[in-house]
Scaffold this motif. Structure first.
Motif, PDB file in Angstrom:
ATOM      1  N   GLU A  28       1.060   1.677   7.289  1.00  0.00           N
ATOM      2  CA  GLU A  28       1.833   2.799   6.066  1.00  0.00           C
ATOM      3  C   GLU A  28       2.327   3.847   6.056  1.00  0.00           C
ATOM      4  O   GLU A  28       3.580   3.720   4.612  1.00  0.00           O
ATOM      5  CB  GLU A  28       0.624   2.131   5.496  1.00  0.00           C
ATOM      6  CG  GLU A  28      -0.287   1.371   4.291  1.00  0.00           C
ATOM      7  CD  GLU A  28      -1.809   2.374   3.846  1.00  0.00           C
ATOM      8  OE1 GLU A  28      -2.132   3.114   3.632  1.00  0.00           O
ATOM      9  OE2 GLU A  28      -2.705   1.238   4.105  1.00  0.00           O
ATOM     10  N   ASN A  53       1.057  -1.163  -0.106  1.00  0.00           N
ATOM     11  CA  ASN A  53       0.200   0.153  -0.406  1.00  0.00           C
ATOM     12  C   ASN A  53       0.709   1.638  -0.060  1.00  0.00           C
ATOM     13  O   ASN A  53       0.345   2.387  -0.447  1.00  0.00           O
ATOM     14  CB  ASN A  53      -0.967   0.152   1.174  1.00  0.00           C
ATOM     15  CG  ASN A  53      -1.909  -1.189   1.325  1.00  0.00           C
ATOM     16  OD1 ASN A  53      -2.146  -1.456   0.236  1.00  0.00           O
ATOM     17  ND2 ASN A  53      -2.738  -1.359   2.049  1.00  0.00           N
ATOM     18  N   THR A  60       0.921   4.719  -2.325  1.00  0.00           N
ATOM     19  CA  THR A  60       0.398   5.971  -2.217  1.00  0.00           C
ATOM     20  C   THR A  60       1.151   6.642  -1.759  1.00  0.00           C
ATOM     21  O   THR A  60       1.122   8.046  -1.804  1.00  0.00           O
ATOM     22  CB  THR A  60      -0.404   5.580  -1.005  1.00  0.00           C
ATOM     23  OG1 THR A  60       0.259   4.922   0.300  1.00  0.00           O
ATOM     24  CG2 THR A  60      -1.286   4.634  -1.882  1.00  0.00           C
TER      25      THR A  60
END
Length: 445
Positions: free
Chosen positions: A181, A146, A150
């Motif tokens: 994350e 992730n 991002t």
């Protein structure tokens, strides 16, 4: 059966130990969830308003008579009796929430057990993250996947660090389920640096002494020579470096090492180190696990922490010991940024505007960090005495001594916030990488 203590009405009562209090709504009313960060107390407590009022007065100086006077003047007509206070005191004592003989005996047993142990087990496995190695690896896989899709570099031209040599990274220690994350960019930078040159052999993990244990004017760091166990394996501590550090510092830096027992900041960073070493097929490594004390008292008095003898002396001793080991070492800061809202002592709940203002202030502060501007960093924090409770302060100040003599730049890799709706509070955090630039020049701190 637990012995009930008879408390006189005119003598000072024991003070409450360092606890975390979280207001909660229960059964349509306001209650208070009380927990012990060191987990000396076997279980959390839930207190009503009256119990919380008593707890808030337990400073080690007041007597039952004085508490009664304070409660009655603050709440005229309140039906509070001495026996009501004694009931709360006995409940707190038997649960190890008071600084008395009951808690002291339990602390003694726990400390002795930790001193005898060879290994510091994964305290938060099974609660903050899976205790099954496969499940944990899958969780970390998800964070890295992730993050790769991002996260964008926050510093535009990366602050000119492309040609630099990685010397430190900063990651959060926020609950993995809330901010997992945000961790990976720092460890991806680590893997890239290790692959480009040679593997790191030693990681000095600088966490936060959330529950105290350091003494202003006397001590700043708490190390441990215990090997750290996690579901991903064992990370051996470099006891030679720790012993040499103690000799150079003039005191045993592991004297309060039992406080590492429940501390999460070193443990969370270590998970990512183990994971990235396995994923990048890097060789085994050793660690120097450290918790740093607060420097807020220096800031509130307008003093630069790096001019304090115990801070500067212990950091210089650590830097020299790491250098003397002749190992390729990396400093890993496991720190969060702001802590604001009622959970952290503020009156107002954090709304969208406050969260946006927090981010802007964080980024301004991190601008000084990116430029490795010690003077600007200090003056910004001195202005409000670190009113936003940035627990990264000790670690970020420390880098200026640990990397002394090097011209460094920081690369802000990711930023995040965790909004807690139940408490109206917020914690912010970031990942960074620090590089020594090719042309070194002395730093003035």
């Amino acid at each position: 059966m637990q012995q009930v203590t008879s408390y006189a009405t005119d003598t000072p009562l024991p003070r409450v130990r360092n606890v975390e209090v979280i207001p909660i709504d229960q059964g349509g009313g306001r209650m208070f969830y009380v927990r012990d960060p060191l987990e000396i107390a076997p279980q959390p407590l839930v207190l009503g308003p009256a119990g919380m009022l008593v707890l808030s007065h337990l400073d080690g100086r007041r007597s039952i008579d004085q508490i009664l006077d304070s409660l009655r003047s603050g709440a005229p007509g309140a039906d509070v009796r001495a026996d009501d206070i004694r009931h709360v005191l006995n409940k707190l004592s038997e649960s190890c929430y008071l600084d008395d003989h009951v808690a002291a005996a339990r602390v003694g047993r726990i400390r002795e057990e930790f001193e005898r142990a060879e290994v510091r087990p994964a305290w938060h496995a099974g609660t903050a993250y899976p205790d099954d190695p496969g499940e944990l690896a899958g969780m970390l896989d998800g964070f890295f996947e992730n993050a790769a899709s991002t996260v964008e570099a926050q510093s535009g031209d990366r602050n000119g660090v492309q040609e630099g040599r990685l010397v430190a990274v900063m990651c959060p220690h926020i609950d993995l389920r809330a901010g997992g994350e945000t961790y990976p960019p720092a460890f991806t930078a680590l893997a890239e640096a290790a692959g480009a040159t040679q593997p790191f052999e030693l990681y000095v993990i600088l966490g936060v002494a959330h529950s105290g244990g350091t003494e202003p004017g006397k001590s700043f760091a708490i190390a441990t020579g215990k090997h750290f166990e996690t579901p991903l394996g064992r990370a051996p501590a470099d006891t030679t470096v720790i012993g040499d550090w103690s000799s150079r510092a003039g005191r045993d830096v592991s004297e309060q090492q039992w406080l590492h027992r429940t501390e999460h900041s070193v443990e969370f960073a270590l998970l990512f180190l183990q994971y990235i070493h396995a994923r990048a097929e890097l060789p085994p490594f050793q660690v120097v696990p450290v918790m740093l004390g607060s420097v807020d008292h220096h800031l509130q008095e307008g003093r630069n922490p790096l001019h304090s003898p115990e801070v500067a002396g212990e950091l210089e001793a650590l830097r020299t010991s790491v250098s003397a080991s002749r190992k390729r070492a990396l400093y890993v800061l496991s720190v969060d940024l702001a802590h604001i809202g009622p959970k952290f002592g503020d009156r107002a709940r954090v709304d969208d505007a406050a969260a946006a203002a927090c981010e802007a202030t964080d980024r301004d502060l991190l601008g000084y960090v990116q430029r490795f501007d010690a003077a600007g960093f200090f003056h910004t924090l001195k202005a409000d005495g670190n009113a936003r409770n940035v627990d990264a302060v000790s670690g970020l100040f420390s880098l200026h001594t640990l990397l002394a003599g090097a011209e460094c730049r920081g690369d802000l890799l990711s930023y995040g916030q965790n909004r807690q709706d139940d408490t109206g509070s917020l914690v912010s955090y970031a990942s960074m990488a620090f590089y020594q630039m090719p042309t070194a020049s002395p730093l003035s701190v």
